[in-house]
Design a protein around this motif. Sequence first.
Motif, PDB file in Angstrom:
ATOM      1  N   ASP A  16      -7.655   1.725  30.066  1.00  0.00           N
ATOM      2  CA  ASP A  16      -8.024   0.540  30.842  1.00  0.00           C
ATOM      3  C   ASP A  16      -6.750  -0.069  31.401  1.00  0.00           C
ATOM      4  O   ASP A  16      -5.736  -0.116  30.714  1.00  0.00           O
ATOM      5  N   ASP A  17      -6.804  -0.525  32.651  1.00  0.00           N
ATOM      6  CA  ASP A  17      -5.615  -1.108  33.262  1.00  0.00           C
ATOM      7  C   ASP A  17      -5.365  -2.541  32.812  1.00  0.00           C
ATOM      8  O   ASP A  17      -4.290  -3.077  33.049  1.00  0.00           O
ATOM      9  N   ASP A  18      -6.306  -3.160  32.129  1.00  0.00           N
ATOM     10  CA  ASP A  18      -6.161  -4.534  31.650  1.00  0.00           C
ATOM     11  C   ASP A  18      -5.554  -4.516  30.240  1.00  0.00           C
ATOM     12  O   ASP A  18      -6.207  -4.081  29.282  1.00  0.00           O
ATOM     13  N   ALA A  19      -4.327  -5.001  30.131  1.00  0.00           N
ATOM     14  CA  ALA A  19      -3.614  -4.977  28.842  1.00  0.00           C
ATOM     15  C   ALA A  19      -4.355  -5.769  27.771  1.00  0.00           C
ATOM     16  O   ALA A  19      -4.371  -5.377  26.600  1.00  0.00           O
ATOM     17  N   ASP A  20      -4.971  -6.878  28.139  1.00  0.00           N
ATOM     18  CA  ASP A  20      -5.712  -7.684  27.163  1.00  0.00           C
ATOM     19  C   ASP A  20      -6.901  -6.903  26.602  1.00  0.00           C
ATOM     20  O   ASP A  20      -7.189  -6.972  25.409  1.00  0.00           O
ATOM     21  N   ILE A  21      -7.593  -6.176  27.457  1.00  0.00           N
ATOM     22  CA  ILE A  21      -8.728  -5.373  26.992  1.00  0.00           C
ATOM     23  C   ILE A  21      -8.241  -4.260  26.078  1.00  0.00           C
ATOM     24  O   ILE A  21      -8.821  -4.019  25.013  1.00  0.00           O
ATOM     25  N   ARG A  22      -7.157  -3.583  26.463  1.00  0.00           N
ATOM     26  CA  ARG A  22      -6.614  -2.517  25.599  1.00  0.00           C
ATOM     27  C   ARG A  22      -6.238  -3.076  24.228  1.00  0.00           C
ATOM     28  O   ARG A  22      -6.579  -2.489  23.198  1.00  0.00           O
ATOM     29  N   GLU A  23      -5.562  -4.212  24.217  1.00  0.00           N
ATOM     30  CA  GLU A  23      -5.119  -4.805  22.950  1.00  0.00           C
ATOM     31  C   GLU A  23      -6.312  -5.239  22.102  1.00  0.00           C
ATOM     32  O   GLU A  23      -6.349  -4.979  20.890  1.00  0.00           O
ATOM     33  N   THR A  24      -7.287  -5.878  22.723  1.00  0.00           N
ATOM     34  CA  THR A  24      -8.463  -6.339  21.986  1.00  0.00           C
ATOM     35  C   THR A  24      -9.249  -5.167  21.411  1.00  0.00           C
ATOM     36  O   THR A  24      -9.625  -5.174  20.233  1.00  0.00           O
ATOM     37  N   LEU A  25      -9.502  -4.148  22.241  1.00  0.00           N
ATOM     38  CA  LEU A  25     -10.221  -2.972  21.749  1.00  0.00           C
ATOM     39  C   LEU A  25      -9.455  -2.294  20.622  1.00  0.00           C
ATOM     40  O   LEU A  25     -10.058  -1.869  19.629  1.00  0.00           O
ATOM     41  N   ALA A  55      -5.181   5.033  20.406  1.00  0.00           N
ATOM     42  CA  ALA A  55      -4.090   5.188  21.368  1.00  0.00           C
ATOM     43  C   ALA A  55      -4.588   4.565  22.671  1.00  0.00           C
ATOM     44  O   ALA A  55      -5.797   4.472  22.900  1.00  0.00           O
ATOM     45  N   CYS A  56      -3.652   4.129  23.509  1.00  0.00           N
ATOM     46  CA  CYS A  56      -4.032   3.464  24.754  1.00  0.00           C
ATOM     47  C   CYS A  56      -3.279   4.046  25.946  1.00  0.00           C
ATOM     48  O   CYS A  56      -2.160   4.528  25.808  1.00  0.00           O
ATOM     49  N   ALA A  57      -3.932   3.967  27.103  1.00  0.00           N
ATOM     50  CA  ALA A  57      -3.321   4.349  28.371  1.00  0.00           C
ATOM     51  C   ALA A  57      -3.784   3.342  29.417  1.00  0.00           C
ATOM     52  O   ALA A  57      -4.902   2.831  29.345  1.00  0.00           O
ATOM     53  N   SER A  58      -2.914   3.077  30.396  1.00  0.00           N
ATOM     54  CA  SER A  58      -3.231   2.050  31.393  1.00  0.00           C
ATOM     55  C   SER A  58      -3.890   2.603  32.655  1.00  0.00           C
ATOM     56  O   SER A  58      -4.298   1.835  33.520  1.00  0.00           O
ATOM     57  N   ASN A  59      -3.996   3.935  32.758  1.00  0.00           N
ATOM     58  CA  ASN A  59      -4.692   4.540  33.898  1.00  0.00           C
ATOM     59  C   ASN A  59      -4.998   6.001  33.557  1.00  0.00           C
ATOM     60  O   ASN A  59      -4.550   6.524  32.532  1.00  0.00           O
ATOM     61  N   GLY A  60      -5.752   6.639  34.436  1.00  0.00           N
ATOM     62  CA  GLY A  60      -6.171   8.010  34.175  1.00  0.00           C
ATOM     63  C   GLY A  60      -5.032   9.005  34.080  1.00  0.00           C
ATOM     64  O   GLY A  60      -5.053   9.905  33.248  1.00  0.00           O
ATOM     65  N   ARG A  61      -4.024   8.848  34.925  1.00  0.00           N
ATOM     66  CA  ARG A  61      -2.896   9.781  34.893  1.00  0.00           C
ATOM     67  C   ARG A  61      -2.139   9.680  33.570  1.00  0.00           C
ATOM     68  O   ARG A  61      -1.779  10.695  32.966  1.00  0.00           O
ATOM     69  N   GLU A  62      -1.919   8.447  33.112  1.00  0.00           N
ATOM     70  CA  GLU A  62      -1.243   8.248  31.828  1.00  0.00           C
ATOM     71  C   GLU A  62      -2.079   8.851  30.693  1.00  0.00           C
ATOM     72  O   GLU A  62      -1.536   9.463  29.771  1.00  0.00           O
ATOM     73  N   ALA A  63      -3.389   8.707  30.776  1.00  0.00           N
ATOM     74  CA  ALA A  63      -4.266   9.264  29.749  1.00  0.00           C
ATOM     75  C   ALA A  63      -4.202  10.790  29.737  1.00  0.00           C
ATOM     76  O   ALA A  63      -4.123  11.408  28.672  1.00  0.00           O
ATOM     77  N   LEU A  64      -4.234  11.410  30.907  1.00  0.00           N
ATOM     78  CA  LEU A  64      -4.139  12.875  30.978  1.00  0.00           C
ATOM     79  C   LEU A  64      -2.809  13.374  30.420  1.00  0.00           C
ATOM     80  O   LEU A  64      -2.771  14.365  29.682  1.00  0.00           O
TER      81      LEU A  64
END
Length: 134
Positions: free
Chosen positions: A13-22, A34-43
Motif C-alpha cells: 500500500d502506498d499509504d504509510a499509515d495504512i501499512r503501519e496500522t495493518l 513485510a511491507c512494500a509501498s508499491n507493486g514494483r517494490e513488492a515484486l
Amino acid sequence: MGSGAQRSILVVDDDADIRETLSMILEDEGYTVACASNGREALTYLRELCARGDNPPPNLILLDLMMPVMDGAEFCLHQRQDPRLAEIPVVIVTASGQAKEHASALHAKAFIYKPLALDTLLEKVEQCCSAPRP
C-alpha cells in the motif's frame, strides 16, 4: 493460531499509515508482516526472497489497487507470470466501488473495502492463510 509454521503476510500500500496500522494489527494476531509501498517494490522483495531460498514466500498478499510506480493490477499481472509467485493468494484492499469486479479480473482470492473493518480484515486473512495452496 495453533502450532505449525509461521504465517506471513506482505502488505502492499502506498499509504504509510495504512501499512503501519495493518502491520501492528497483524503482528498482534501472530503474523509476520513485510511491507512494500508499491507493486514494483513488492515484486522486488518477493523475487529476492525466492532467490535466497531461506524463507518461504508469504502466505498472503494484501494489495492496494491505486498506487504510484506500479499499481495493484500491474503487480498481479507480473505475479501471475512468475511461477515462484503465482500461487501466493492476493486480497485486494480498495476504496473502489467495483472491488468485486477488480478482484475477479485480477484472480484475487477476496477483497476488502477501505476504510477497513477490523473483523472483516482478520476473517479474510485467516481464511486465506488457512486454505491450502493449489
